[in-house]
Motif scaffolding. Structure first.
Motif, PDB file in Angstrom:
ATOM      1  N   LEU A   1      -2.797  44.242  30.346  1.00 14.52           N
ATOM      2  CA  LEU A   1      -2.246  43.262  29.420  1.00 14.52           C
ATOM      3  C   LEU A   1      -1.950  43.902  28.059  1.00 14.52           C
ATOM      4  O   LEU A   1      -0.929  43.651  27.437  1.00 14.52           O
ATOM      5  CB  LEU A   1      -3.253  42.123  29.254  1.00 14.52           C
ATOM      6  CG  LEU A   1      -2.693  40.753  28.946  1.00 14.52           C
ATOM      7  CD1 LEU A   1      -1.869  40.259  30.115  1.00 14.52           C
ATOM      8  CD2 LEU A   1      -3.828  39.785  28.673  1.00 14.52           C
ATOM      9  N   LEU A   2      -2.877  44.758  27.596  1.00 17.76           N
ATOM     10  CA  LEU A   2      -2.677  45.407  26.301  1.00 17.76           C
ATOM     11  C   LEU A   2      -1.572  46.445  26.387  1.00 17.76           C
ATOM     12  O   LEU A   2      -0.814  46.650  25.437  1.00 17.76           O
ATOM     13  CB  LEU A   2      -3.980  46.062  25.843  1.00 17.76           C
ATOM     14  CG  LEU A   2      -5.128  45.089  25.555  1.00 17.76           C
ATOM     15  CD1 LEU A   2      -6.374  45.834  25.126  1.00 17.76           C
ATOM     16  CD2 LEU A   2      -4.720  44.081  24.492  1.00 17.76           C
ATOM     17  N   LYS A   3      -1.452  47.095  27.554  1.00 18.20           N
ATOM     18  CA  LYS A   3      -0.402  48.113  27.720  1.00 18.20           C
ATOM     19  C   LYS A   3       0.979  47.491  27.713  1.00 18.20           C
ATOM     20  O   LYS A   3       1.925  48.075  27.209  1.00 18.20           O
ATOM     21  CB  LYS A   3      -0.626  48.880  29.026  1.00 18.20           C
ATOM     22  CG  LYS A   3      -1.540  50.088  28.846  1.00 18.20           C
ATOM     23  CD  LYS A   3      -1.595  50.908  30.121  1.00 18.20           C
ATOM     24  CE  LYS A   3      -2.773  51.859  30.066  1.00 18.20           C
ATOM     25  NZ  LYS A   3      -3.358  52.070  31.389  1.00 18.20           N
TER      26      LYS A   3
ATOM     27  N   ILE B   1      -2.202  36.692  22.461  1.00 16.27           N
ATOM     28  CA  ILE B   1      -2.585  35.546  21.626  1.00 16.27           C
ATOM     29  C   ILE B   1      -3.215  34.449  22.482  1.00 16.27           C
ATOM     30  O   ILE B   1      -4.242  33.869  22.112  1.00 16.27           O
ATOM     31  CB  ILE B   1      -1.346  34.995  20.867  1.00 16.27           C
ATOM     32  CG1 ILE B   1      -0.931  35.999  19.801  1.00 16.27           C
ATOM     33  CG2 ILE B   1      -1.647  33.644  20.248  1.00 16.27           C
ATOM     34  CD1 ILE B   1       0.393  35.673  19.145  1.00 16.27           C
ATOM     35  N   LEU B   2      -2.616  34.199  23.659  1.00 15.34           N
ATOM     36  CA  LEU B   2      -3.189  33.185  24.556  1.00 15.34           C
ATOM     37  C   LEU B   2      -4.597  33.577  24.971  1.00 15.34           C
ATOM     38  O   LEU B   2      -5.515  32.756  25.001  1.00 15.34           O
ATOM     39  CB  LEU B   2      -2.313  33.029  25.797  1.00 15.34           C
ATOM     40  CG  LEU B   2      -1.120  32.095  25.643  1.00 15.34           C
ATOM     41  CD1 LEU B   2      -0.151  32.285  26.790  1.00 15.34           C
ATOM     42  CD2 LEU B   2      -1.584  30.655  25.580  1.00 15.34           C
ATOM     43  N   MET B   3      -4.766  34.859  25.303  1.00 20.01           N
ATOM     44  CA  MET B   3      -6.077  35.344  25.728  1.00 20.01           C
ATOM     45  C   MET B   3      -7.093  35.147  24.609  1.00 20.01           C
ATOM     46  O   MET B   3      -8.187  34.630  24.831  1.00 20.01           O
ATOM     47  CB  MET B   3      -5.965  36.822  26.109  1.00 20.01           C
ATOM     48  CG  MET B   3      -7.233  37.444  26.608  1.00 20.01           C
ATOM     49  SD  MET B   3      -6.969  39.179  27.016  1.00 20.01           S
ATOM     50  CE  MET B   3      -6.879  39.892  25.378  1.00 20.01           C
ATOM     51  N   LEU B   4      -6.717  35.563  23.389  1.00 19.74           N
ATOM     52  CA  LEU B   4      -7.631  35.417  22.253  1.00 19.74           C
ATOM     53  C   LEU B   4      -7.922  33.949  21.954  1.00 19.74           C
ATOM     54  O   LEU B   4      -9.057  33.581  21.630  1.00 19.74           O
ATOM     55  CB  LEU B   4      -7.031  36.084  21.013  1.00 19.74           C
ATOM     56  CG  LEU B   4      -7.125  37.608  20.988  1.00 19.74           C
ATOM     57  CD1 LEU B   4      -6.402  38.155  19.759  1.00 19.74           C
ATOM     58  CD2 LEU B   4      -8.578  38.043  20.990  1.00 19.74           C
ATOM     59  N   GLY B   5      -6.894  33.108  22.086  1.00 22.38           N
ATOM     60  CA  GLY B   5      -7.078  31.692  21.820  1.00 22.38           C
ATOM     61  C   GLY B   5      -8.108  31.079  22.755  1.00 22.38           C
ATOM     62  O   GLY B   5      -9.014  30.360  22.332  1.00 22.38           O
ATOM     63  N   VAL B   6      -7.988  31.394  24.061  1.00 25.92           N
ATOM     64  CA  VAL B   6      -8.944  30.865  25.036  1.00 25.92           C
ATOM     65  C   VAL B   6     -10.339  31.416  24.745  1.00 25.92           C
ATOM     66  O   VAL B   6     -11.337  30.689  24.804  1.00 25.92           O
ATOM     67  CB  VAL B   6      -8.492  31.217  26.468  1.00 25.92           C
ATOM     68  CG1 VAL B   6      -9.594  30.920  27.465  1.00 25.92           C
ATOM     69  CG2 VAL B   6      -7.245  30.436  26.824  1.00 25.92           C
ATOM     70  N   PHE B   7     -10.386  32.708  24.422  1.00 23.15           N
ATOM     71  CA  PHE B   7     -11.675  33.336  24.116  1.00 23.15           C
ATOM     72  C   PHE B   7     -12.362  32.626  22.948  1.00 23.15           C
ATOM     73  O   PHE B   7     -13.549  32.288  23.006  1.00 23.15           O
ATOM     74  CB  PHE B   7     -11.462  34.818  23.806  1.00 23.15           C
ATOM     75  CG  PHE B   7     -12.681  35.510  23.266  1.00 23.15           C
ATOM     76  CD1 PHE B   7     -13.743  35.800  24.094  1.00 23.15           C
ATOM     77  CD2 PHE B   7     -12.750  35.854  21.930  1.00 23.15           C
ATOM     78  CE1 PHE B   7     -14.868  36.428  23.606  1.00 23.15           C
ATOM     79  CE2 PHE B   7     -13.875  36.494  21.431  1.00 23.15           C
ATOM     80  CZ  PHE B   7     -14.932  36.777  22.265  1.00 23.15           C
ATOM     81  N   LEU B   8     -11.619  32.378  21.872  1.00 19.75           N
ATOM     82  CA  LEU B   8     -12.202  31.720  20.695  1.00 19.75           C
ATOM     83  C   LEU B   8     -12.613  30.285  21.020  1.00 19.75           C
ATOM     84  O   LEU B   8     -13.707  29.846  20.668  1.00 19.75           O
ATOM     85  CB  LEU B   8     -11.201  31.730  19.538  1.00 19.75           C
ATOM     86  CG  LEU B   8     -10.981  33.090  18.880  1.00 19.75           C
ATOM     87  CD1 LEU B   8      -9.889  32.994  17.827  1.00 19.75           C
ATOM     88  CD2 LEU B   8     -12.284  33.575  18.250  1.00 19.75           C
TER      89      LEU B   8
ATOM     90  N   SER C   1      -7.356  33.615  32.224  1.00 21.05           N
ATOM     91  CA  SER C   1      -8.608  33.893  32.929  1.00 21.05           C
ATOM     92  C   SER C   1      -9.325  35.092  32.315  1.00 21.05           C
ATOM     93  O   SER C   1     -10.556  35.136  32.303  1.00 21.05           O
ATOM     94  CB  SER C   1      -8.364  34.092  34.429  1.00 21.05           C
ATOM     95  OG  SER C   1      -7.615  35.237  34.662  1.00 21.05           O
ATOM     96  N   ILE C   2      -8.573  36.047  31.751  1.00 12.57           N
ATOM     97  CA  ILE C   2      -9.249  37.158  31.073  1.00 12.57           C
ATOM     98  C   ILE C   2      -9.951  36.653  29.810  1.00 12.57           C
ATOM     99  O   ILE C   2     -11.082  37.038  29.511  1.00 12.57           O
ATOM    100  CB  ILE C   2      -8.252  38.291  30.729  1.00 12.57           C
ATOM    101  CG1 ILE C   2      -7.654  38.850  32.020  1.00 12.57           C
ATOM    102  CG2 ILE C   2      -8.947  39.412  29.972  1.00 12.57           C
ATOM    103  CD1 ILE C   2      -6.596  39.882  31.792  1.00 12.57           C
ATOM    104  N   GLY C   3      -9.279  35.749  29.081  1.00 10.45           N
ATOM    105  CA  GLY C   3      -9.912  35.161  27.905  1.00 10.45           C
ATOM    106  C   GLY C   3     -11.196  34.431  28.267  1.00 10.45           C
ATOM    107  O   GLY C   3     -12.209  34.526  27.569  1.00 10.45           O
ATOM    108  N   LEU C   4     -11.159  33.717  29.404  1.00  9.26           N
ATOM    109  CA  LEU C   4     -12.359  32.994  29.854  1.00  9.26           C
ATOM    110  C   LEU C   4     -13.490  33.955  30.187  1.00  9.26           C
ATOM    111  O   LEU C   4     -14.657  33.714  29.857  1.00  9.26           O
ATOM    112  CB  LEU C   4     -12.030  32.148  31.085  1.00  9.26           C
ATOM    113  CG  LEU C   4     -11.206  30.886  30.870  1.00  9.26           C
ATOM    114  CD1 LEU C   4     -10.903  30.207  32.192  1.00  9.26           C
ATOM    115  CD2 LEU C   4     -11.955  29.942  29.958  1.00  9.26           C
TER     116      LEU C   4
END
Lengths: 198, 176
Positions: free
Chosen positions: A148-150, A158-165, B121-124
């Motif tokens: 994903l980062l590559k 941003i979506l990943m970070l948003g879900v993480f937060l 799912s990675i964020g989760l």
């Protein structure tokens, strides 16, 4: 552990007859009990290489389907595999084979923990294992994050970070977060792909 | 504990959760923690971390942490109810979807939805790691152990079971 049995009288291609329900149950029970910290590797080995119930392509296709559906992937996989081979009864046999033996083991461990969990020695051992288990999870997350980062796709990051937060820091309920995040993500993916195609 | 039977609240909780567990069991850990520890007080933070460790260490799918949560709530019936509630609904959903997709209509929607779900799912899962680390890594030594295992598992192909056992030995020795 028990995967050492030699390949029996088998054709070079797929096995000719579909397996019996008992064979399905036992095969999934074996791969489940062998699968410490993840059953997928063992499932692939048993289904594609050992029993030749599916080709590698069929396996990947089925796994992709189970991966995008919610819920524990390997459990979904057992139901889909079993039912493709032997109908709904095959699905139930594989599902039961995958879950019944480890559930019994886990219940026994739960009883033992309820009785002995307060012992100082056990507390220390479990604390150490917990630390290692979290480390393993971080490694998996890291490995999955790399592609994903590559891609350097800012929206995905941003979506990943948003879900993480939302889930990890703010501790919001899962359903609420996903009911917002899934439509946004699907919508963005759809429009980005159309733009690329145009 | 509550007005409802605890079995029923296990079934409704995990049945619903399983349908939202995008990215599998590891992605659902924060939600399990929120419901079991923060909302319902079924377990303490420490018990939850222990349950996660036990589920990682024992054979079978890692989703079976729900068996331990179910047992803590309602004994053996609770263990079985939680396990089935977490596993059966999505397995049936997978069965019906796979039958639908077996028809030759080559839609691009499955691929698109899958691509859209990956970052979520990675964020989760990253959130899972954070939630678990907060209840586990309460000392510098514990944090160091977690970081070392994360690095070793990232750069080498060592069997995860050895790293878990090493963690257990270090814990036994009283280092963590």
């Amino acid at each position: 552990m028990s995967s050492g049995s030699a390949p029996a009288v088998q054709e070079p291609d797929l096995a000719t007859a579909p397996p019996s329900l008992v064979a399905l149950f036992l095969a999934f029970a074996r791969m489940s009990l062998a699968g410490f910290g993840g059953v997928l590797v063992f499932a692939r080995r048993a289904i594609v290489e050992q029993h030749r119930w599916m080709t590698a392509d069929e396996f990947n296709e089925t796994f992709a389907l189970c991966h995008f559906l919610p819920g524990p992937n390997i459990v979904n996989l057992s139901m889909v595999f079993g039912s493709r081979l032997r109908g709904i009864a095959g699905g139930v046999a594989a599902f039961a084979g995958l879950l019944l033996p480890p559930t019994l083991i886990m219940t026994a461990l739960a009883i033992a923990y309820a009785r002995f969990g307060d012992l100082e020695v056990l507390r220390r051992i479990l604390a150490g294992i917990s630390c290692a288990a979290v480390g393993l999870l971080i490694a998996v997350v890291f490995r999955m994050m790399m592609p994903l980062l590559k891609q350097a796709d800012p929206l995905a990051v941003i979506l990943m970070l948003g879900v993480f937060l939302a889930i990890g820091v703010l501790r919001l309920p899962l359903q609420a977060v996903l009911l917002v995040a899934i439509p946004i993500s699907i919508g963005l993916t759809y429009f980005l792909r159309r733009k690329v195609a145009a | 504990m509550t007005g409802h039977s605890p079995i029923w609240s296990l079934i409704s909780t995990f049945g619903l959760m399983s349908l939202f567990a995008v990215g599998g069991a590891a992605a659902a850990v924060p939600e399990m923690h929120r419901i079991a520890v923060e909302v319902n007080h079924w377990m303490t933070d420490k018990q939850f971390a222990d349950a996660y460790a036990i589920a990682q260490l024992s054979p079978g799918p890692n989703v079976l942490i729900v068996t331990l949560i179910g047992y803590a709530v309602a004994g053996i019936p609770g263990a079985l109810a939680a396990t089935l509630a977490m596993c059966l609904p999505t397995a049936l959903l997978a069965y019906y979807v796979s039958r639908l997709l077996n028809r030759p209509s080559q839609s691009r929607w499955p691929g698109l939805i899958q691509a859209a779900l990956v970052p979520l799912s990675i964020g989760l899962m990253a959130a899972s790691a954070l939630v678990l680390a907060q209840s586990t890594d309460r000392s510098i030594a514990a944090l160091l152990l977690t970081v070392m295992v994360a690095v070793m598992a990232s750069v080498s192909r060592v069997n995860p079971l050895w790293l878990l056992l090493a963690g257990g030995v270090l814990g036994f020795a009283g280092i963590v």
